[in-house]
Motif scaffolding. Structure first.
Motif, mmCIF file in Angstrom:
data_model
loop_
_atom_site.group_PDB
_atom_site.id
_atom_site.type_symbol
_atom_site.label_atom_id
_atom_site.label_comp_id
_atom_site.label_asym_id
_atom_site.label_seq_id
_atom_site.Cartn_x
_atom_site.Cartn_y
_atom_site.Cartn_z
ATOM 1 N N ARG A 49 32.797 34.383 34.488
ATOM 2 C CA ARG A 49 31.666 35.409 34.458
ATOM 3 C C ARG A 49 30.996 35.262 35.799
ATOM 4 N NH1 ARG A 49 28.682 38.442 30.568
ATOM 5 N NH2 ARG A 49 30.932 39.809 30.951
ATOM 6 N N THR A 50 31.021 33.864 36.080
ATOM 7 C CA THR A 50 29.549 33.138 37.489
ATOM 8 C C THR A 50 30.509 33.373 38.675
ATOM 9 O OG1 THR A 50 28.717 32.441 36.277
ATOM 10 C CG2 THR A 50 28.529 31.423 38.191
ATOM 11 N N GLU A 51 32.257 33.314 38.916
ATOM 12 C CA GLU A 51 32.775 33.470 39.567
ATOM 13 C C GLU A 51 33.508 35.183 40.350
ATOM 14 O OE1 GLU A 51 36.633 31.661 38.526
ATOM 15 O OE2 GLU A 51 35.445 29.690 39.038
ATOM 16 N N ALA A 52 33.314 35.668 38.522
ATOM 17 C CA ALA A 52 33.364 37.252 39.280
ATOM 18 C C ALA A 52 32.091 37.634 40.098
ATOM 19 C CB ALA A 52 33.981 37.499 37.796
ATOM 20 N N SER A 53 30.846 37.174 39.619
ATOM 21 C CA SER A 53 29.621 37.691 40.282
ATOM 22 C C SER A 53 29.822 37.278 41.403
ATOM 23 C CB SER A 53 28.195 36.570 39.261
ATOM 24 O OG SER A 53 27.103 37.474 39.948
ATOM 25 N N ALA A 54 29.837 35.943 41.545
ATOM 26 C CA ALA A 54 30.076 35.797 43.303
ATOM 27 C C ALA A 54 30.876 36.704 43.801
ATOM 28 C CB ALA A 54 30.371 33.960 42.978
ATOM 29 N N ALA A 55 32.094 36.577 43.800
ATOM 30 C CA ALA A 55 33.108 37.619 43.994
ATOM 31 C C ALA A 55 32.840 39.782 44.448
ATOM 32 C CB ALA A 55 34.919 37.623 43.386
ATOM 33 N N TYR A 56 31.853 38.771 43.064
ATOM 34 C CA TYR A 56 31.303 41.151 43.668
ATOM 35 C C TYR A 56 30.437 41.183 44.885
ATOM 36 C CZ TYR A 56 28.453 45.551 42.452
ATOM 37 O OH TYR A 56 27.818 46.240 42.176
ATOM 38 N N LEU A 96 43.721 41.725 37.526
ATOM 39 C CA LEU A 96 42.977 42.341 38.061
ATOM 40 C C LEU A 96 42.831 41.923 39.053
ATOM 41 C CD1 LEU A 96 42.384 45.327 39.230
ATOM 42 C CD2 LEU A 96 40.416 44.954 37.710
ATOM 43 N N ALA A 97 41.605 40.490 39.042
ATOM 44 C CA ALA A 97 40.660 39.514 39.940
ATOM 45 C C ALA A 97 41.808 39.561 40.964
ATOM 46 C CB ALA A 97 40.426 38.899 39.457
ATOM 47 N N ALA A 98 43.039 38.601 40.796
ATOM 48 C CA ALA A 98 44.285 38.457 41.104
ATOM 49 C C ALA A 98 44.666 39.194 42.317
ATOM 50 C CB ALA A 98 45.365 37.351 40.738
ATOM 51 N N VAL A 99 45.129 40.464 41.812
ATOM 52 C CA VAL A 99 45.357 41.550 42.196
ATOM 53 C C VAL A 99 44.470 41.984 43.563
ATOM 54 C CG1 VAL A 99 46.983 43.975 41.382
ATOM 55 C CG2 VAL A 99 47.601 41.968 40.459
ATOM 56 N N LEU A 100 44.041 42.482 43.300
ATOM 57 C CA LEU A 100 42.142 42.698 44.420
ATOM 58 C C LEU A 100 42.292 42.462 45.178
ATOM 59 C CD1 LEU A 100 39.134 43.975 41.810
ATOM 60 C CD2 LEU A 100 41.310 45.622 42.813
ATOM 61 N N GLU A 101 42.401 40.833 45.087
ATOM 62 C CA GLU A 101 42.287 39.744 46.051
ATOM 63 C C GLU A 101 43.585 39.720 47.005
ATOM 64 O OE1 GLU A 101 39.062 38.171 46.625
ATOM 65 O OE2 GLU A 101 38.113 39.055 45.163
ATOM 66 N N ASP A 102 44.569 39.483 46.229
ATOM 67 C CA ASP A 102 45.882 40.221 47.522
ATOM 68 C C ASP A 102 45.996 40.877 47.684
ATOM 69 O OD1 ASP A 102 47.040 37.082 46.167
ATOM 70 O OD2 ASP A 102 48.409 38.643 44.536
ATOM 71 N N ARG A 103 45.565 41.648 47.340
ATOM 72 C CA ARG A 103 45.292 43.225 48.472
ATOM 73 C C ARG A 103 44.450 43.006 48.930
ATOM 74 N NH1 ARG A 103 47.597 47.356 44.157
ATOM 75 N NH2 ARG A 103 49.775 46.237 43.710
ATOM 76 N N ARG A 118 41.138 34.369 54.009
ATOM 77 C CA ARG A 118 40.916 33.072 53.521
ATOM 78 C C ARG A 118 40.060 32.957 52.243
ATOM 79 N NH1 ARG A 118 38.327 30.674 56.936
ATOM 80 N NH2 ARG A 118 36.068 30.587 56.217
ATOM 81 N N GLU A 119 39.240 33.295 52.845
ATOM 82 C CA GLU A 119 37.981 33.883 51.139
ATOM 83 C C GLU A 119 38.918 34.326 50.490
ATOM 84 O OE1 GLU A 119 34.601 35.515 52.645
ATOM 85 O OE2 GLU A 119 34.146 34.227 53.574
ATOM 86 N N ALA A 120 39.601 35.732 50.143
ATOM 87 C CA ALA A 120 40.067 36.011 49.032
ATOM 88 C C ALA A 120 41.619 35.795 48.427
ATOM 89 C CB ALA A 120 40.665 37.962 50.196
ATOM 90 N N ALA A 121 42.305 34.776 49.826
ATOM 91 C CA ALA A 121 43.259 33.873 49.759
ATOM 92 C C ALA A 121 42.909 32.769 48.479
ATOM 93 C CB ALA A 121 44.278 33.880 50.230
ATOM 94 N N VAL A 122 41.568 32.257 49.151
ATOM 95 C CA VAL A 122 41.275 30.816 48.049
ATOM 96 C C VAL A 122 40.918 31.321 45.919
ATOM 97 C CG1 VAL A 122 39.686 29.568 47.405
ATOM 98 C CG2 VAL A 122 40.494 29.783 50.655
ATOM 99 N N ARG A 123 39.638 32.816 46.329
ATOM 100 C CA ARG A 123 39.502 33.451 45.436
ATOM 101 C C ARG A 123 41.012 34.069 44.150
ATOM 102 N NH1 ARG A 123 34.647 35.955 48.028
ATOM 103 N NH2 ARG A 123 36.015 38.182 47.971
ATOM 104 N N ALA A 124 41.806 34.732 45.256
ATOM 105 C CA ALA A 124 43.391 35.298 44.695
ATOM 106 C C ALA A 124 43.790 33.820 43.620
ATOM 107 C CB ALA A 124 44.157 35.693 44.821
ATOM 108 N N ALA A 125 43.814 32.775 44.886
ATOM 109 C CA ALA A 125 44.668 31.702 43.989
ATOM 110 C C ALA A 125 44.063 31.467 42.968
ATOM 111 C CB ALA A 125 44.629 30.313 45.115
ATOM 112 N N ARG A 126 42.890 31.146 42.654
ATOM 113 C CA ARG A 126 41.769 30.776 41.524
ATOM 114 C C ARG A 126 42.030 31.240 40.573
ATOM 115 N NH1 ARG A 126 36.557 29.716 45.238
ATOM 116 N NH2 ARG A 126 36.665 27.299 45.933
ATOM 117 N N TRP A 127 42.157 32.636 40.553
ATOM 118 C CA TRP A 127 42.198 33.564 39.333
ATOM 119 C C TRP A 127 43.002 33.263 39.152
ATOM 120 C CZ3 TRP A 127 37.914 35.151 37.502
ATOM 121 C CH2 TRP A 127 37.033 35.622 38.121
ATOM 122 N N ARG A 128 44.050 33.216 39.571
ATOM 123 C CA ARG A 128 45.920 33.581 39.089
ATOM 124 C C ARG A 128 45.778 31.927 38.762
ATOM 125 N NH1 ARG A 128 47.534 33.893 43.981
ATOM 126 N NH2 ARG A 128 48.011 36.321 43.970
#
Length: 169
Positions: free
Chosen positions: A43-50, A93-100, A125-135
């Protein structure tokens, strides 16, 4: 700065910036939906991504105006690419959002120069790192859908679809 004439086509930089803005609108919406399905550290990670997507969205609004455009508005709602019913689907969903989002930023990297290109590369780069963390793993070429595992022939998508959501009907 001179503004483009009404009959003049927008620059590639403005078009790519508008697409990135639309993608950020969709990502903010998506994180709003999935945030209720994750707890604890996730949830903390999702909040930071948001918060990160909101900040990028706000910066892109200013950039579109600086380029002489009218920022594309967010839709009231978006149809998500998958149902979010539990933590596992929220993480997907978070991984898909970041990939796209990464895909849209790769287009922005191609369309810009100088500091704007560096900023777009940072967002990619930020989106790729977040996607990797979610995935739980990364992809070889973040932002390039045709290089993603299991990708079929490249499909044409609009900015909202590129962000992982279809426009609500």
């Amino acid at each position: 700065m001179t503004l483009p004439a009404q009959d003049e086509a927008p620059s590639p930089a403005l078009t790519a910036t508008q697409s990135a803005l639309a993608a950020e609108h969709a990502a903010v919406y998506g994180y709003g939906v999935l945030g209720g399905r994750v707890a604890g550290k996730r949830r903390t990670e999702a909040s930071a991504a948001y918060d990160g997507h909101r900040a990028r969205r706000n910066a892109l609004i200013r950039t579109v105006r600086d380029l002489g455009g009218a920022p594309v508005a967010a839709d009231a709602a978006y149809a998500l690419p998958l149902a979010v019913t539990d933590t596992a689907s929220a993480l997907r969903l978070a991984a898909v959002l970041e990939d796209r989002v990464a895909g849209v930023y790769s287009d922005l990297v191609r369309a810009t120069e100088g500091p704007a290109r560096a900023d777009a590369a940072g967002a990619l780069r930020e989106a790729a790192v977040r996607a990797a963390r979610w995935r739980g793993g990364n992809v070889a070429f973040p932002g390039l859908a045709e290089r993603a595992p299991g990708a079929g022939p490249a499909e044409k998508t609009g900015p909202v679809e590129a962000a992982g959501a279809d426009r609500a009907s």
